[in-house]
Write a protein that holds these residues in place. Structure first.
Motif, PDB file in Angstrom:
ATOM      1  N   MET A 123     -50.638  28.819  53.994  1.00 56.38           N
ATOM      2  CA  MET A 123     -51.944  29.351  53.627  1.00 56.38           C
ATOM      3  C   MET A 123     -52.604  30.083  54.791  1.00 56.38           C
ATOM      4  SD  MET A 123     -54.891  27.262  51.736  1.00 56.38           S
ATOM      5  CE  MET A 123     -53.822  26.903  50.381  1.00 56.38           C
ATOM      6  N   ALA A 124     -52.370  29.565  56.008  1.00 56.89           N
ATOM      7  CA  ALA A 124     -52.987  30.181  57.182  1.00 56.89           C
ATOM      8  C   ALA A 124     -52.512  31.621  57.343  1.00 56.89           C
ATOM      9  CB  ALA A 124     -52.659  29.366  58.425  1.00 56.89           C
ATOM     10  N   GLN A 156     -59.501  37.722  55.598  1.00 61.00           N
ATOM     11  CA  GLN A 156     -58.871  36.552  54.982  1.00 61.00           C
ATOM     12  C   GLN A 156     -58.648  36.836  53.498  1.00 61.00           C
ATOM     13  OE1 GLN A 156     -57.825  33.998  56.526  1.00 61.00           O
ATOM     14  NE2 GLN A 156     -59.189  33.436  58.212  1.00 61.00           N
ATOM     15  N   TYR A 212     -58.996  35.343  50.731  1.00 62.03           N
ATOM     16  CA  TYR A 212     -59.562  34.129  50.156  1.00 62.03           C
ATOM     17  C   TYR A 212     -59.096  33.883  48.731  1.00 62.03           C
ATOM     18  CZ  TYR A 212     -62.626  33.519  54.128  1.00 62.03           C
ATOM     19  OH  TYR A 212     -63.106  33.299  55.377  1.00 62.03           O
ATOM     20  N   LYS A 233     -55.715  32.453  48.875  1.00 63.57           N
ATOM     21  CA  LYS A 233     -55.779  31.074  49.351  1.00 63.57           C
ATOM     22  C   LYS A 233     -56.257  30.151  48.231  1.00 63.57           C
ATOM     23  CE  LYS A 233     -56.947  32.323  54.124  1.00 63.57           C
ATOM     24  NZ  LYS A 233     -56.128  31.831  55.207  1.00 63.57           N
ATOM     25  N   ALA A 234     -57.287  30.614  47.525  1.00 60.94           N
ATOM     26  CA  ALA A 234     -57.828  29.795  46.443  1.00 60.94           C
ATOM     27  C   ALA A 234     -56.811  29.622  45.335  1.00 60.94           C
ATOM     28  CB  ALA A 234     -59.110  30.420  45.902  1.00 60.94           C
ATOM     29  N   GLY A 289     -54.528  27.170  46.425  1.00 64.09           N
ATOM     30  CA  GLY A 289     -55.209  25.872  46.385  1.00 64.09           C
ATOM     31  C   GLY A 289     -55.227  25.294  44.980  1.00 64.09           C
ATOM     32  N   VAL A 298     -56.223  19.938  48.314  1.00 61.76           N
ATOM     33  CA  VAL A 298     -55.610  19.874  49.635  1.00 61.76           C
ATOM     34  C   VAL A 298     -56.674  20.171  50.706  1.00 61.76           C
ATOM     35  CG1 VAL A 298     -53.884  20.954  51.125  1.00 61.76           C
ATOM     36  CG2 VAL A 298     -53.381  20.552  48.712  1.00 61.76           C
ATOM     37  N   VAL A 341     -57.198  23.708  52.032  1.00 65.71           N
ATOM     38  CA  VAL A 341     -57.881  24.612  51.101  1.00 65.71           C
ATOM     39  C   VAL A 341     -59.370  24.317  51.126  1.00 65.71           C
ATOM     40  CG1 VAL A 341     -57.941  25.482  48.757  1.00 65.71           C
ATOM     41  CG2 VAL A 341     -55.856  24.463  49.636  1.00 65.71           C
ATOM     42  N   TYR A 360     -61.039  26.112  53.920  1.00 65.63           N
ATOM     43  CA  TYR A 360     -61.349  27.526  53.690  1.00 65.63           C
ATOM     44  C   TYR A 360     -62.515  27.692  52.731  1.00 65.63           C
ATOM     45  CZ  TYR A 360     -57.027  28.744  56.083  1.00 65.63           C
ATOM     46  OH  TYR A 360     -56.063  28.896  57.027  1.00 65.63           O
ATOM     47  N   MET A 361     -62.537  26.844  51.691  1.00 69.84           N
ATOM     48  CA  MET A 361     -63.611  26.970  50.702  1.00 69.84           C
ATOM     49  C   MET A 361     -64.960  26.618  51.333  1.00 69.84           C
ATOM     50  SD  MET A 361     -62.181  28.257  48.213  1.00 69.84           S
ATOM     51  CE  MET A 361     -60.606  28.835  48.801  1.00 69.84           C
ATOM     52  N   MET A 377     -66.370  29.340  53.415  1.00 70.24           N
ATOM     53  CA  MET A 377     -67.078  30.353  52.628  1.00 70.24           C
ATOM     54  C   MET A 377     -68.418  29.828  52.140  1.00 70.24           C
ATOM     55  SD  MET A 377     -64.196  32.073  50.261  1.00 70.24           S
ATOM     56  CE  MET A 377     -65.063  33.627  50.210  1.00 70.24           C
ATOM     57  N   PRO A 390     -47.991  32.132  62.319  1.00 67.04           N
ATOM     58  CA  PRO A 390     -49.378  32.357  61.919  1.00 67.04           C
ATOM     59  C   PRO A 390     -50.181  32.998  63.048  1.00 67.04           C
ATOM     60  CG  PRO A 390     -48.694  30.098  61.419  1.00 67.04           C
ATOM     61  CD  PRO A 390     -47.595  30.731  62.200  1.00 67.04           C
ATOM     62  N   PRO A 405     -60.287  38.233  60.966  1.00 66.83           N
ATOM     63  CA  PRO A 405     -60.195  38.503  59.517  1.00 66.83           C
ATOM     64  C   PRO A 405     -61.569  38.656  58.868  1.00 66.83           C
ATOM     65  CG  PRO A 405     -58.652  36.777  60.143  1.00 66.83           C
ATOM     66  CD  PRO A 405     -59.539  37.006  61.320  1.00 66.83           C
ATOM     67  N   GLU A 406     -62.526  37.834  59.306  1.00 65.13           N
ATOM     68  CA  GLU A 406     -63.874  37.967  58.748  1.00 65.13           C
ATOM     69  C   GLU A 406     -64.499  39.293  59.180  1.00 65.13           C
ATOM     70  OE1 GLU A 406     -62.818  35.085  60.144  1.00 65.13           O
ATOM     71  OE2 GLU A 406     -62.631  33.992  58.253  1.00 65.13           O
TER      72      GLU A 406
END
Lengths: 364, 286, 312, 533
Positions: free
Chosen positions: B238-239, B248, B250, B253-254, B257, C135, C138, C141-142, C145, D127, D330-331
């Motif tokens: 995921m990274a 990113q 996202y 990733k989601a 997830g 997980v 995840v 990351y969420m 945000m 990574p 990335p952001e």
């Protein structure tokens, strides 16, 4: 002190009827046993009296007042659980004081009452022990004491002896009985053990499949069972019931058990027997009341059980079975032989084979 | 028990409130997974709560199909990491459950291995980060870096304590009479264990295994340090889901997830009724 | 009450031939013993060895020759004076001190509400467990945000204020710590709830009934019957979370990387940085051993106490 | 814009899906002579890509670094001393440049290498941000997972000291990579080569990147008449890309409208990245440069200049995103792509990715401009500086059984022809750094003309960051203290004093002699360009 009246009490769980149209009045100070096999509705009845269950129909009256809407904490009911529900994480003293503390009784008063009850119940030497690990009879006394200390007007006991082994049960029965003497409340005692009910209760209510079958003193129930269920349930072994039919000879009615012989119908039942139109009948008699006889019924002796003071003879013939209990000094028949016996007039009961109801006798 | 209406209202209000709050991150993840890139932004003005133009692109993307919006091409698709996660978490669970169950039985029935409870507590207590240097050196020496067995082995070890405690609880609770009866009939202890005890323990094994599986499945740190390419797991993979084109990824990733939540949820549903019982850790035995 | 039987070696006599049983018992425990030995022996010996040196992989000599850089206990002396280490330790304890009680109270409260039946119980119960299944990476990351200044959390908060809320959660040292704690609480309250519910369901129903019949109020019952009866499982639930929070890493690391600055740097993050970025591995070994020694003392002490507490 | 339209999304997608298909196919070993006959190389060329316009620019003759490398590999192959494959560890996100064919009709670099040598190139993704970690793991655990490492250029010292990478001097001597060639080679000639590839006088790496931090702005905002008028009203000078830090801060503040989703400047990022902004401010504090260390190894940051730079840096937070401290690149890229910032300072590839018609995720395509780093006026003129930061460099692992062959691969890949071709490929983030790259039409197409010239000028104003042993520790210490200052938990003065203290400790650990030597070598690479005010 309270009188408990159950009026048309019923409880259903979904489609299942646990109890139907129960009508029973338990007098003030009476020791009433609710007796029946498991699933008969006795615990349901008890739980509704205590307030743990809400009736689906009917009323419960304490001294005439309907208590259905009274929450269980306010009914003033003492309850002894099957396994006593002792707070094992507390000491004996804390258990006894629990109810008083909950009511906000002053500490000094609590101490005094706890001490008094402990002495009464012979728990005073172990007041500060943890309840976990106490023996069963102490737990039982503690359970009763814990409820009794609040002086409830009604005491409910849910099979308190079912976890105890047979030898001990006798000791506990007598202990319980004497405790009842001490507290003198209205007591409702649920059990499936007829011996407990017979030895302790003032009256017994026999139940089966959610129905109250018969209420009466232990002797009534034993002697005059209302139906074949009660007849077979009460007594050890239960009453012998054989299928037969009426035969009338010179105005005197007798019962012929096909292939076995004939027994006379006692005079008290003659009228009832004559009233009955259908010829089929069930005849009952207690095994203890069987005597060897020249005439009467003849059955095959299966085997003979000698248990100390009594001898049980297992009888069988063309699909019917019966038992005879003879005193040990009597000479029992040999296994494998045929044996002819009869029962005295007082011992004979008649039951309607379709309804199972006993035919009512009349004084002649 | 009788209930009051105000209490019921209170109950539903509190539960629904907590459920609502606890669902926010999950829903955000699910919503992200179906959003096109234009709606990913969590930066102020045009925050999108729910996809305005729902799309499956994120899912297609991580499985290697270029999508119209995400022109970034992936070097590795999510397939392999998902497989790696499944395999290593499963094998790790097997190792932990095998060693844990037999040790729990050995201790519960024969009193052997009295040092294990403390040793295993310490093992669980110790931050894996602090031993990763020697572990990396050992694993490398044994050729277990970026190797499915290497990762499974360390998973088996770090979750062994949970497998052991849970199973010991069940064995302590299990009535011995059945085993004793079989023994009287001449079975050997081993036979009794394999033929009688274990089958009876099936629900217990299932709930313990789920718990251990979730722990292995969740791991990020260990896999980060012990894998390079072939056996990178879902969290490690995921990274790598970021790109110079978009920042990113996202949504990707989601999406991953959401996929990653599926196995534990399926297993959880399958053994739901044992789950509660399984987590009492024997604390309630009288 | 034998929960800690899980820890106490309950030696039981078995009627079958004793030696045969003992041998089987040994065989059964062997795999676990070997795994423990495998993961403990070499790492501990190696860490002891290199912790007494100044070795770093950058030195260009293999670790087994680290004695060339022997410095005795200097690493340990450094550790005593290492503000970042103590800061990280303190921060970890702080997170623990906040998160564990919050998770416990939330879990307990939910367990109380879930202990008897009501409509929709199964669905709500399952829904509450969902965060456990996500997980942690995840989740990291969420939450990253969610906590952006223009992100969903602020958007939700804006419902209650006239101006849009623009809190920069992850850029403020205090708020970042709060944010990572919220993430942990979100993810692990369900486990606490599950365990406590299991415990509460198992509190004997008749004892509660008995208490009611004795006139005890709900509160009295809860505090005198339910909680005391759950004592062991509460200890276990708390212990599990304390243990896991002590190692807190995954979600937190992805959310903040320990930042801003060192504001969310916990023990694991600190060790990670020293290991992976600064590469002073001899020092890491010293930290690891110091932690091992403290944890061993604490866990031995805790188990002894719990065992003593169990004796009637 | 005809040039950009060639790089349409369709052609990009077509080529990238082709790569996916080829990745699974077994690499084909064609006999080199036959491959050449079939491929139509230009006259005199012995290898290189074919199949697209301008391919001849990337083809090579026998007397080129690429040609020599390939010939040497082939003779090793014939002698039976070449391996079946070599393993290259590479950051995720850069791999595409090697594996994706570009432009349409071309092979990928991987395919070309495999075709010409018959040696499989196995690329392992690492990574982002984990490059050094993974390499150190491989070195310290003797994992042997890679033949070639690619790490940030300033870690070469660390890696060389660890004994994990091969000293390439001998191979350089033998195979003559011509890195310092005028016109084609590294900017700065020999000095540039030694900065990027060397450590303590020896070659340890082959530069594969050009991460000279460059400044970008939004041409739509800067060109907007209303904005121009409003700005002139407020500040009394015309709105244009800033030339000084003062202008920069004013312009950034002017555009900073977070409630409208626009921030003034977005270069400030979390640990490991925000550093660059501070650095740029700090080094311009003196003319020609404000150094980090004096020649005797004394840290110079705990000074008036250091505190001032830090104070400016902290103050600049007011025109950054409130979340800036928690952002990574990335952001930053994501934000700029959505039009969230007026200016930023980033890798030179930002316009390649975000001013790119193929990138539907970007709403700033056609709206990006580049400018030189802001400067500071001194008595002798204006000093403007930027930094080299991150910049991947490839090294050969000492665990590799075929170090020479690995070097040859790097010589082939890192020389101006193949590298120009690679860096033009938008599939990854390796950036131009050789003179030939800046002049190459295909590179200029990908990176845009406006940007390429600015990059070349920025390179001339670039100072290297710390590349001595302990680089990571030095940077981390500085970063942490700067972040502490940013979050207000430490004053600028304390941050500098604290950094100095930590640096002293690190210097002791590294060994001060080693450090002094490395500091001097590093300083030699600092520019002395002074712009007229």
């Amino acid at each position: 002190m309270s009188e408990i009246a159950l009026e048309n009490l019923g409880k259903t769980f979904g489609d299942f009827t646990a109890l139907a149209e129960m009508n029973l009045t338990i007098a003030n100070g009476e020791f009433m046993a609710l007796l029946g096999p498991s699933g008969c509705g006795k615990s349901t009845t008890m739980n509704m009296i205590a307030g743990m269950l809400r009736p689906s129909s009917g009323a419960i009256r304490f001294n005439g007042r309907d208590v259905v809407d009274v929450p269980m904490a306010k009914r003033g009911v003492g309850f002894v659980f099957q396994n006593y529900a002792i707070f094992t994480h507390m000491s004996v003293r804390e258990n006894l004081a629990y109810g008083l503390r909950a009511q906000g009784t002053p500490a000094a008063e609590i101490n005094k009452r706890v001490q008094a009850f402990a002495e009464l119940l012979q728990l005073d030497t172990m007041l500060d022990r943890r309840a976990a690990g106490l023996s069963v009879n102490i737990l039982q006394r503690l359970a009763i004491g814990r409820s009794a200390i609040l002086e409830p007007s009604i005491f409910l006991l849910d099979e308190p002896l079912s976890n105890v082994d047979a030898a001990f049960r006798a000791v506990m029965r007598s202990e319980l009985k004497s405790l009842q003497g001490e507290f003198d409340q209205t007591m409702v005692y649920v059990t499936h053990d007829q011996l407990e009910a017979m030895t302790m209760a003032d009256r017994i209510a026999v139940m089966d499949h959610g129905k109250l079958l018969q209420v009466g003193t232990p002797l009534d129930i034993y002697n005059a069972p209302a139906d074949t269920f009660v007849a077979k349930f009460i007594g050890a072994p239960g009453m012998n019931i054989l299928n037969g039919r009426f035969v009338e000879n010179a105005g005197v009615v007798a019962v012929e058990v096909p292939g076995l012989g004939t027994l006379d119908v006692p005079p008290t039942l003659q009228a009832a027997a004559k009233d009955k139109k259908a010829p089929n009948i069930q005849i009952g008699f207690r095994p203890e009341q069987v005597n060897a006889s020249q005439s009467g019924l003849t059955m095959h002796v299966g085997f003979v059980e000698r248990i100390g003071a009594r001898t049980i003879v297992h009888l069988e013939h063309s699909g019917s079975t019966a038992k005879a209990v003879l005193p040990s000094d009597a000479t029992p028949p040999l296994a494998g032989s045929d044996w002819t016996f009869s029962a005295s007039d007082e011992a004979i009961r008649l039951f309607d084979p379709t309804s199972g109801q006993a035919l009512k006798g009349r004084a002649h | 028990m009788q209930r009051s209406i105000p209490f019921e209202i209170f109950r539903y209000a509190v539960i629904l409130g907590i459920v609502a709050v606890s669902l926010v991150p999950t829903l955000w993840m699910i919503s992200m997974a179906f959003k096109p890139i234009a709606e990913w932004s969590a930066a102020g003005a045009d925050l999108t709560w729910w996809p305005r133009n729902p799309t499956l692109d994120n899912f297609r993307f991580i499985f290697g199909q270029s999508s119209t919006d995400l022109i970034v091409a992936l070097e590795r698709t999510a397939g392999r990491p998902i497989f790696a996660s499944l395999l290593t978490a499963t094998c790790g669970t097997l190792i932990a459950m095998t060693a844990g169950t037999s040790a729990a039985y050995g201790l519960s029935r024969f009193g052997q291995g009295g040092n294990l409870p403390l040793a295993l507590i310490q093992l669980r207590l110790f931050p894996p980060m602090a031993v990763m240097i020697p572990v990396m050196i050992m694993w490398s020496f044994l050729g277990l870096i970026d190797n499915w067995f290497g990762l499974s082995l360390i998973y088996g070890i770090v979750t062994l304590p949970f497998a052991f405690w849970l199973m010991k609880t069940f064995f302590d609770d299990m009535p011995r009479e059945i085993e004793d009866a079989a023994l009287v009939e001449g079975c050997t202890r081993w036979r009794v264990f394999v033929r009688i005890t274990l089958p009876m323990m099936r629900p217990a094994l299932a709930s313990s295994a789920l718990f251990v599986f979730i722990l292995n499945w969740s791991d990020y740190l260990i896999a980060l340090l012990l894998t390079t390419r072939d056996w990178a797991t879902i969290p490690v993979y995921m990274a790598s889901l970021s790109s110079s084109m978009t920042g990113q990824l996202y949504g990707a990733k989601a999406a991953l997830g959401v996929i990653a939540a599926v196995p534990p949820i399926i297993m959880g549903i399958a053994i739901q009724k044992h789950l509660v019982r399984g987590l009492t850790f024997g604390a309630l035995k009288e | 009450m034998t929960n800690v039987s899980a820890m106490a070696p309950a030696v039981e006599k078995i009627d079958a031939p004793a030696t045969q049983s003992a041998r089987l018992g040994l065989w059964l425990t062997l795999p676990a013993q070997l795994l423990v030995l495998f993961i403990a022996l070499f790492p501990i010996l190696m860490q002891v060895y290199i912790s007494l040196t100044d070795w770093s992989p950058l030195d260009g000599i293999p670790w087994w020759k680290a004695h060339e850089l022997w410095i005795g206990l200097l690493n340990y002396a450094d550790l005593m004076a290492d503000n970042r280490f103590w800061g990280a330790l303190w921060r970890t304890m702080f997170v623990m001190a906040i998160c564990v009680p919050v998770q416990f109270l939330l879990g307990l409260g939910l367990a109380v509400l879930f202990v008897d039946d009501f409509r929709g119980k199964r669905v709500l119960y399952s829904t509450l467990l969902v965060p456990m299944m996500v997980v942690p990476a995840v989740a990291g990351y969420m939450f990253f945000m969610l906590f952006q200044s223009g992100g969903p959390v602020n958007d939700l908060l804006s419902f209650f204020t006239s101006d849009p809320v623009r809190i920069a959660w992850l850029s403020d040292p205090d708020l970042a710590l709060i944010a990572v704690m919220i993430a942990d609480i979100w993810q692990w309250t369900p486990l606490m709830f599950l365990i406590l519910l299991a415990g509460m369901i198992s509190v004997p129903q008749d004892q509660q009934m008995a208490a009611i019949l004795l006139g005890a109020s709900w509160w009295r019952r809860f505090f005198t019957i339910v909680l005391p009866r759950m004592k062991s499982i509460i200890i276990i639930a708390l212990a599990i979370r304390v243990i896991e929070i002590f190692k807190i890493f995954d979600t937190l690391f992805i959310m903040t990387g320990g930042g801003p600055g060192v504001a969310t740097e916990t023990i694991s993050v600190y060790i990670y940085k020293v290991t992976q970025q600064e590469l002073i591995w001899s020092y890491v070994a010293a930290i690891a051993l110091a932690i091992l020694i403290v944890l061993s003392v604490v866990s031995v002490f805790a188990i002894k106490r719990m065992q003593r507490g169990q004796k009637p | 814009m005809p040039i950009q339209s060639k790089l349409s999304r369709r052609s990009f997608l077509a080529s990238s899906s082709g790569a996916a298909a080829l990745a699974v196919a077994t690499p084909l070993y064609l006999r080199p002579d036959r491959a050449r006959a079939a491929s139509g190389l230009a006259d005199g060329m012995i290898g290189g890509p074919t199949g697209f316009d301008g391919a001849e620019r990337y083809q090579y003759g026998a007397d080129t670094p690429e040609g020599r490398a390939i010939e040497a590999v082939r003779s090793m192959k014939d002698a039976g001393s070449a391996p079946e494959r070599i393993v290259l560890g590479l950051s995720d996100g850069s791999i595409g440049q090697i594996t994706q064919p570009f432009p349409a009709g071309a092979p990928s670099i991987k395919e070309l290498w495999e075709q010409e040598t018959g040696i499989t190139l196995d690329i392992v993704g690492v990574p982002n941000g984990q490059e050094f970690t993974k390499v150190m793991q491989d070195i310290s655990t003797k994992g042997g997972g890679f033949d070639i490492y690619a790490v940030e250029w300033n870690r070469l010292g660390d890696l060389a000291e660890s004994g994990g990478i091969v000293n390439l001097d001998e191979y350089v001597e033998t195979h003559k990579p011509e890195w310092e060639a005028p016109e084609r080679g590294y900017v700065g000639g020999e000095q540039g080569v030694s900065l990027l590839n060397g450590y303590r006088g020896s070659t340890y790496g082959v530069c594969l990147d050009g991460d000279f931090q460059t400044w970008n702005h939004r041409t739509d905002l800067f060109g907007d008449a209303a904005e121009q008028a409003a700005f002139a009203d407020k500040h009394g000078y015309a709105l244009a890309p800033p030339k000084t830090w003062k202008e920069h801060d004013e312009i950034a503040a002017f555009f900073h409208r977070p409630d409208d989703g626009l921030i003034g400047c977005s270069d400030l990022r979390n640990q490991g990245w925000g550093y660059t902004n501070w650095y740029q401010r700090y080094v311009t504090m003196a003319s020609p440069n404000q150094f980090l260390f004096a020649d005797d190894g004394t840290a110079l940051i705990n000074s008036e200049q250091g505190v001032l730079a830090t104070e400016e840096y902290v103050a600049s937070l007011s025109h950054h995103s409130a979340d800036a401290i928690s952002w990574g690149w990335p952001e930053q890229y994501g934000n700029f792509a959505t039009g969230g910032a007026a200016m930023t300072c980033a890798f030179s590839n930002l316009p390649k990715f975000l001013d790119n018609p193929a990138n539907d995720g970007s709403s700033v395509t056609g709206k990006v401009g580049s400018h030189l780093p802001p400067g500071r006026d001194h008595a002798d003129g204006r000093i403007s500086r930027t930094v080299l930061w991150f910049n991947l460099s490839a090294s050969v692992s000492t665990q590799s059984e075929h170090p020479e062959l690995c070097y040859l691969f790097l010589q082939w890949l890192g020389s101006s022809r193949i590298y120009s071709w690679m860096t033009a490929n938008p599939g990854g983030f390796f950036d131009p750094f050789q003179l030939a790259n800046f002049a190459d039409p295909l590179v200029r197409e990908t990176y845009h003309d406006y940007h390429m010239d600015i990059v070349r000028e920025s390179v001339r104003r670039t100072v290297p960051t710390i590349n001595y042993p302990g680089a990571t520790a030095f940077h981390n210490a500085l970063d942490e203290n700067l972040t502490a200052a940013l979050t207000g938990s430490m004053s600028a003065a304390d941050a500098m004093a604290n950094t100095e203290r930590q640096w002293k400790r690190i210097a002791r650990r590294v060994g001060e002699d080693k450090l002094v030597e490395a500091v001097r070598a590093n300083k030699a690479a600092w520019p002395d360009l002074v712009d007229p005010v």
